[in-house]
Design an enzyme around this catalytic site. Structure first.
Site, PDB file in Angstrom:
ATOM      1  N   LYS A  64      -6.639  10.251  -1.485  1.00  0.00           N
ATOM      2  CA  LYS A  64      -7.602   9.374  -0.794  1.00  0.00           C
ATOM      3  C   LYS A  64      -6.869   8.258  -0.043  1.00  0.00           C
ATOM      4  CE  LYS A  64      -9.744   5.895  -3.111  1.00  0.00           C
ATOM      5  NZ  LYS A  64      -9.689   4.605  -2.410  1.00  0.00           N
ATOM      6  N   ASN A  65      -5.925   7.608  -0.719  1.00  0.00           N
ATOM      7  CA  ASN A  65      -5.289   6.449  -0.098  1.00  0.00           C
ATOM      8  C   ASN A  65      -4.318   6.830   1.019  1.00  0.00           C
ATOM      9  OD1 ASN A  65      -6.793   4.923  -1.787  1.00  0.00           O
ATOM     10  ND2 ASN A  65      -5.104   4.200  -3.073  1.00  0.00           N
ATOM     11  N   CYS A 158     -14.615  -1.580  -3.827  1.00  0.00           N
ATOM     12  CA  CYS A 158     -14.800  -1.864  -5.249  1.00  0.00           C
ATOM     13  C   CYS A 158     -14.555  -3.344  -5.518  1.00  0.00           C
ATOM     14  CB  CYS A 158     -13.822  -1.031  -6.073  1.00  0.00           C
ATOM     15  SG  CYS A 158     -14.276   0.698  -6.200  1.00  0.00           S
ATOM     16  N   ARG A 163      -9.522  -9.898  -3.049  1.00  0.00           N
ATOM     17  CA  ARG A 163      -9.048  -9.011  -1.978  1.00  0.00           C
ATOM     18  C   ARG A 163      -9.133  -9.645  -0.584  1.00  0.00           C
ATOM     19  NH1 ARG A 163     -10.913  -2.930  -3.389  1.00  0.00           N
ATOM     20  NH2 ARG A 163      -8.793  -2.414  -2.882  1.00  0.00           N
ATOM     21  N   ASP A 348      -3.923   1.199 -10.272  1.00  0.00           N
ATOM     22  CA  ASP A 348      -4.982   2.206 -10.244  1.00  0.00           C
ATOM     23  C   ASP A 348      -4.966   3.113 -11.471  1.00  0.00           C
ATOM     24  OD1 ASP A 348      -5.877   1.214  -7.870  1.00  0.00           O
ATOM     25  OD2 ASP A 348      -5.204   2.876  -6.618  1.00  0.00           O
ATOM     26  N   ARG A 440     -16.063   8.181  -5.055  1.00  0.00           N
ATOM     27  CA  ARG A 440     -15.238   7.636  -3.974  1.00  0.00           C
ATOM     28  C   ARG A 440     -13.822   8.188  -4.039  1.00  0.00           C
ATOM     29  NH1 ARG A 440     -16.521   1.481  -2.969  1.00  0.00           N
ATOM     30  NH2 ARG A 440     -15.125   2.048  -1.311  1.00  0.00           N
TER      31      ARG A 440
END
Ligand code: UD1
Length: 459
Positions: A64-65, A158, A163, A348, A440
């Protein structure tokens, strides 16, 4: 299915839901409620009956990233881009919708995304698209670098900490962008191409490094990024951009040198496998016990994670692109797990490794150094009987011999995966709601775990 084929489903209460990442078949299989336009609804939960050992093989999904910044990078290319091994995730669809809104047509067949070769016709990203995920912010560098203009509202994502995007903005200003901040958004403009600049990050932020790379590849002159993030997904972005004609040196180091070029062409590229999803399935097998084989992974991306599982008493053997993982007896506690930037232990992976350690023999200590709000899964783990104390960035997990199924809600993406791992190792039934967070980052998590023998369904 093209990304614009929106699936609208209706609940028994007649509320409408937008479900971007599920195929009609999955919806039909798991739905309750009325049929609307041939589709059925669901407010989704995962139901897990724990205590089953996991056994079998899985092939890892694409990262995903990596796919998200590479989709943003596709906006810089004049020419068609074909991306293989793309994960079918709600975040992937969100990035495709942003590209669509900018004027690029996208299609998603099997695991291949194609972005057409037309240019960008729009430079503003709507608030609703920006709110769908945090990574929408990396479109800022790409759109600004390509067109000299970009207007966005502040990104969603999220809720794992403040952030901020201060480093992104100050870097773009250094490259000549005029940035106007209003309460809810930003507008960036440059007179002509952005200018290369020397940029030092006070922290090796993944998102800021990606945004600067994306802004710099088409700029005039040379950009140097000191203290750049070194996560493998950044290297994947650099390899993709190089294949499109970008000039970037220093991949995998903390110093990147980007020599701006006038144009980028399209290319065909395969997205790297997802190291965090790999670690998640290892944690599930550690929590529930099991023998699993993970194919299509890159063991070299997990050098900080594998030793933690080994200290827990799991056997981890890597052979080329495959990991053989087994866990049988009660796990050992770990003295201390500190989250760090790559190549350290990833933030993560903290939630699901913690979940596996809830039943370990002894106390384990976690120090979360990256995000300030990343223990939101602790409440759910406690409901299952875990003994965890949190004080600021430190969490102490005192292992208990047994966990018991409970009803809880996924607090965020990785926290949700942690609750799934814990539920697999707990006795009895757990219901995990807010599955949308888990969707997600995990492609059909229940199908993968079922194929390994877990008793898990989505309802
Ligand atoms: C990315 C990953 C996320 C991962 C995180 C850390 C994606 C889509 N997401 O998130 O899964 O958990 O890296 O590995 O790739 N910071 C600032 N100012 C800034 C930018 C960041 O202070 O301008 C701080 C953040 O608040 C945080 C830290 O830097 O405390 C790390 O953030 P960053 O590396 O930017 O994470 P993301 O790119 O958001």
């Amino acid at each position: 299915m093209a990304v614009h084929d929106r699936i609208i489903v209706k609940s028994r209460l007649n509320r409408r839901f937008f479900v971007p990442n599920l195929s009609p078949n999955i919806i039909k299989r798991h739905s309750i409620g009325k049929k609307v336009k041939g589709l059925l609804l669901t407010v989704q939960k995962l139901i897990i009956n724990g205590g089953k050992r996991l056994r079998g093989e899985l092939s890892l999904q694409g990262a995903k990233n990596a796919v998200l910044p590479i989709l943003a990078a596709a906006a810089l290319c004049d020419g068609e881009v074909t991306l293989k091994n793309c994960p079918r995730l709600s975040d992937t669809y969100a990035a495709m919708r942003i590209l669509n809104s900018l004027g690029r047509k996208t299609t998603f067949e099997a695991n291949t995304i194609t972005v057409d070769g037309a240019g960008i016709s729009e430079t503003q990203i709507s608030e609703s698209l920006m709110r769908e995920m945090r990574s929408s912010v990396i479109f800022l560098g790409a759109v600004l670098g390509k067109t000299g203009n970009c207007k966005i509202s502040l990104p969603g994502g999220c809720d794992i900490g403040a952030r901020p995007i201060d480093m992104h903005i100050s870097a773009l200003k250094k490259m000549g962008a005029v940035v106007t901040e209003s309460g809810a958004g930003l507008s960036c403009e440059s007179a002509g191409r952005l200018k290369g600049a020397e940029i030092s990050l006070f922290f090796p932020s993944v998102g800021a490094t990606e945004n600067i790379i994306l802004a710099a590849v088409l700029s005039e002159g040379v950009t140097v990024i000191h203290n750049a993030a070194r996560e493998p997904e950044i290297t994947d972005l650099i390899y993709f951009l190089r294949k499109c004609g970008a000039q970037i040196e220093g991949a995998q180091t903390g110093s990147l040198v980007i020599n701006g070029v006038e144009r980028l062409h399209g290319c065909e590229y395969e997205i790297m496998p997802d190291r965090i999803v790999c670690a998640t399935y290892m944690a599930c097998a550690a929590a529930a016990g099991g023998d699993i084989v993970i194919r299509n992974c890159r063991p070299a991306h997990l050098t900080a994670v594998t030793p933690v599982f080994e200290q827990m008493g799991c056997a981890v053997h890597s052979l080329k692109n495959t990991i053989y993982f087994s866990s049988g007896k009660r796990l050992n506690a770990i003295d201390i797990v500190r989250t760090m930037v790559y190549p350290g232990f990833p933030t993560d992976a903290q939630a699901f490794v913690m979940a596996a350690l809830c039943k370990a023999d002894g106390a384990s200590v976690f120090v979360e150094n990256i995000f300030e709000n990343r223990y939101r899964h602790v409440g759910g783990l406690r409901r299952m009987g875990a003994d965890i104390q949190v004080e600021g960035k430190v969490a102490v997990v005192k292992g208990t011999p047994r966990l018991f199924g409970a009803n809880c809600s996924a607090p965020d993406l990785r926290g949700g995966a942690g609750l799934v791992a814990a539920a697999l190792g707990a006795e009895g039934r757990s219901e995990i709601s807010s599955v949308r967070y888990i969707d997600r980052g995990y492609e059909a998590i229940e199908a993968t775990l079922s194929s390994l023998g877990a008793d898990i369904v989505r309802v």
